[in-house]
Scaffold this motif. Structure first.
Motif, PDB file in Angstrom:
ATOM      1  N   PHE A 196      -1.714   5.609  -8.423  1.00 45.13           N
ATOM      2  CA  PHE A 196      -0.603   6.109  -7.610  1.00 45.13           C
ATOM      3  C   PHE A 196      -0.539   5.352  -6.279  1.00 45.13           C
ATOM      4  N   LEU A 197      -1.688   5.104  -5.663  1.00 43.94           N
ATOM      5  CA  LEU A 197      -1.714   4.359  -4.400  1.00 43.94           C
ATOM      6  C   LEU A 197      -1.218   2.924  -4.608  1.00 43.94           C
ATOM      7  N   ALA A 198      -1.563   2.342  -5.765  1.00 51.17           N
ATOM      8  CA  ALA A 198      -1.079   0.988  -6.085  1.00 51.17           C
ATOM      9  C   ALA A 198       0.437   1.001  -6.264  1.00 51.17           C
ATOM     10  N   GLU A 199       0.942   2.048  -6.865  1.00 48.08           N
ATOM     11  CA  GLU A 199       2.392   2.191  -7.055  1.00 48.08           C
ATOM     12  C   GLU A 199       3.099   2.326  -5.704  1.00 48.08           C
ATOM     13  N   ILE A 200       2.492   3.080  -4.802  1.00 44.22           N
ATOM     14  CA  ILE A 200       3.052   3.237  -3.447  1.00 44.22           C
ATOM     15  C   ILE A 200       3.102   1.873  -2.756  1.00 44.22           C
ATOM     16  N   GLU A 201       2.017   1.115  -2.884  1.00 41.76           N
ATOM     17  CA  GLU A 201       1.959  -0.211  -2.262  1.00 41.76           C
ATOM     18  C   GLU A 201       3.042  -1.131  -2.827  1.00 41.76           C
ATOM     19  N   GLU A 202       3.258  -1.046  -4.125  1.00 44.19           N
ATOM     20  CA  GLU A 202       4.304  -1.860  -4.766  1.00 44.19           C
ATOM     21  C   GLU A 202       5.689  -1.494  -4.219  1.00 44.19           C
ATOM     22  N   GLN A 203       5.927  -0.219  -4.037  1.00 38.87           N
ATOM     23  CA  GLN A 203       7.216   0.236  -3.503  1.00 38.87           C
ATOM     24  C   GLN A 203       7.425  -0.241  -2.066  1.00 38.87           C
ATOM     25  N   MET A 204       6.341  -0.349  -1.316  1.00 32.68           N
ATOM     26  CA  MET A 204       6.432  -0.880   0.049  1.00 32.68           C
ATOM     27  C   MET A 204       6.835  -2.351   0.016  1.00 32.68           C
ATOM     28  N   LYS A 205       6.275  -3.096  -0.926  1.00 33.03           N
ATOM     29  CA  LYS A 205       6.633  -4.509  -1.074  1.00 33.03           C
ATOM     30  C   LYS A 205       8.098  -4.668  -1.452  1.00 33.03           C
ATOM     31  N   LEU A 206       8.594  -3.725  -2.256  1.00 33.47           N
ATOM     32  CA  LEU A 206       9.998  -3.758  -2.675  1.00 33.47           C
ATOM     33  C   LEU A 206      10.940  -3.283  -1.570  1.00 33.47           C
ATOM     34  N   GLY A 207      10.375  -2.671  -0.528  1.00 37.39           N
ATOM     35  CA  GLY A 207      11.203  -2.199   0.582  1.00 37.39           C
ATOM     36  C   GLY A 207      11.795  -0.816   0.378  1.00 37.39           C
ATOM     37  N   THR A 208      11.364  -0.108  -0.657  1.00 36.73           N
ATOM     38  CA  THR A 208      11.868   1.246  -0.928  1.00 36.73           C
ATOM     39  C   THR A 208      11.393   2.229   0.124  1.00 36.73           C
ATOM     40  N   ILE A 209      10.165   2.024   0.579  1.00 33.38           N
ATOM     41  CA  ILE A 209       9.574   2.887   1.590  1.00 33.38           C
ATOM     42  C   ILE A 209       8.975   2.023   2.696  1.00 33.38           C
ATOM     43  N   ASN A 210       8.784   2.605   3.868  1.00 31.23           N
ATOM     44  CA  ASN A 210       8.241   1.860   5.005  1.00 31.23           C
ATOM     45  C   ASN A 210       6.803   1.426   4.741  1.00 31.23           C
ATOM     46  N   LYS A 211       6.447   0.270   5.310  1.00 34.98           N
ATOM     47  CA  LYS A 211       5.094  -0.245   5.129  1.00 34.98           C
ATOM     48  C   LYS A 211       4.113   0.526   6.013  1.00 34.98           C
ATOM     49  N   MET A 212       3.003   0.871   5.390  1.00 33.61           N
ATOM     50  CA  MET A 212       1.882   1.554   6.052  1.00 33.61           C
ATOM     51  C   MET A 212       0.759   1.564   5.033  1.00 33.61           C
ATOM     52  N   PRO A 213      -0.442   1.898   5.425  1.00 37.57           N
ATOM     53  CA  PRO A 213      -1.477   2.036   4.393  1.00 37.57           C
ATOM     54  C   PRO A 213      -1.031   3.091   3.367  1.00 37.57           C
ATOM     55  N   PRO A 214      -1.125   2.810   2.070  1.00 37.13           N
ATOM     56  CA  PRO A 214      -0.663   3.755   1.048  1.00 37.13           C
ATOM     57  C   PRO A 214      -1.241   5.164   1.200  1.00 37.13           C
ATOM     58  N   VAL A 215      -2.476   5.255   1.683  1.00 40.25           N
ATOM     59  CA  VAL A 215      -3.091   6.566   1.897  1.00 40.25           C
ATOM     60  C   VAL A 215      -2.279   7.358   2.919  1.00 40.25           C
ATOM     61  N   GLN A 216      -1.767   6.666   3.950  1.00 38.95           N
ATOM     62  CA  GLN A 216      -0.962   7.352   4.974  1.00 38.95           C
ATOM     63  C   GLN A 216       0.326   7.911   4.379  1.00 38.95           C
ATOM     64  N   PHE A 217       0.955   7.160   3.481  1.00 44.27           N
ATOM     65  CA  PHE A 217       2.163   7.653   2.812  1.00 44.27           C
ATOM     66  C   PHE A 217       1.831   8.918   2.026  1.00 44.27           C
ATOM     67  N   PHE A 218       0.730   8.860   1.282  1.00 47.67           N
ATOM     68  CA  PHE A 218       0.309   9.999   0.456  1.00 47.67           C
ATOM     69  C   PHE A 218       0.028  11.229   1.327  1.00 47.67           C
TER      70      PHE A 218
END
Length: 198
Positions: free
Chosen positions: A131-153
């Motif tokens: 799930f954290l890897a998926e969050i990171e991928e979405q950040m690369k795609l620009g869907t969500i703001n960049k931050m450490p994936p744990v912070q998004f979670f």
């Protein structure tokens, strides 16, 4: 020796869930649980040996129920839909068991053994890593703001659970009835998605 009846056992568990997690009566006695279930107190002890074992069992059942609902989104390819479903599952559980998160926090703070048990359950699977890897991928795609994936979670969990954990206090502060508070929570899904997504 009497034969255990799964219906009676479930009846006791349902009554305990209602007392513990719907009404927030964590200190309910075995007698109060028996009264709520409409059974004799000796039956509660017969099926669960102690109030604490019953508590652990209903907590485990609640977690398994939520896990199975979350499993339904594991194959969802659309990240936003996955997050929407995640929010729905957590909010529905919070609606059904408004005091579950409060109990979890207090229990984990008091019980190191319980902390270790939950951490072991999490480590048994790679779901969180995926799930954290998926969050990171979405950040690369620009869907969500960049931050450490744990912070998004953590942001997502906080936005969902904080109003539940603080419910007794917030209802008093804002003078909300139960109905008004539930309405406010229902409006939060759109607000949370707006905060999380670009």
């Amino acid at each position: 020796m009497a034969v255990k009846d799964s219906r009676t056992e479930q009846q006791i568990k349902d009554a305990a869930k209602k007392l513990f997690f719907t009404e927030g009566r964590f200190k309910a006695t075995t007698q109060e649980i028996a009264d709520a279930a409409g059974v004799n107190r000796t039956l509660v002890n017969y099926y669960f040996r102690s109030r604490d074992q019953l508590f652990d069992q209903v907590l485990k059942d609640a977690r398994l129920q939520m896990d199975s609902r979350l499993e339904a989104t594991a194959d969802e390819k659309n990240f936003r839909k996955k997050i929407e479903h995640f929010i729905d599952v957590f909010m529905e559980q919070a609606r059904n068991y408004p005091y579950l998160d409060i109990y979890m926090v207090s229990r984990l703070n008091d019980d190191v053994e319980k902390q270790n048990e939950i951490l072991t359950d999490i480590k048994k699977t790679d779901k969180l890593k995926l799930f954290l890897a998926e969050i990171e991928e979405q950040m690369k795609l620009g869907t969500i703001n960049k931050m450490p994936p744990v912070q998004f979670f953590i942001n997502m969990l906080s936005l969902i659970s904080y109003p539940q954990v603080m419910q007794p206090l917030l209802k008093k502060v804002f003078r909300y009835t139960d109905k008004q508070y539930q309405q406010m929570l229902a409006e939060r899904k759109a607000i949370i998605l707006k905060i999380l997504f670009r």
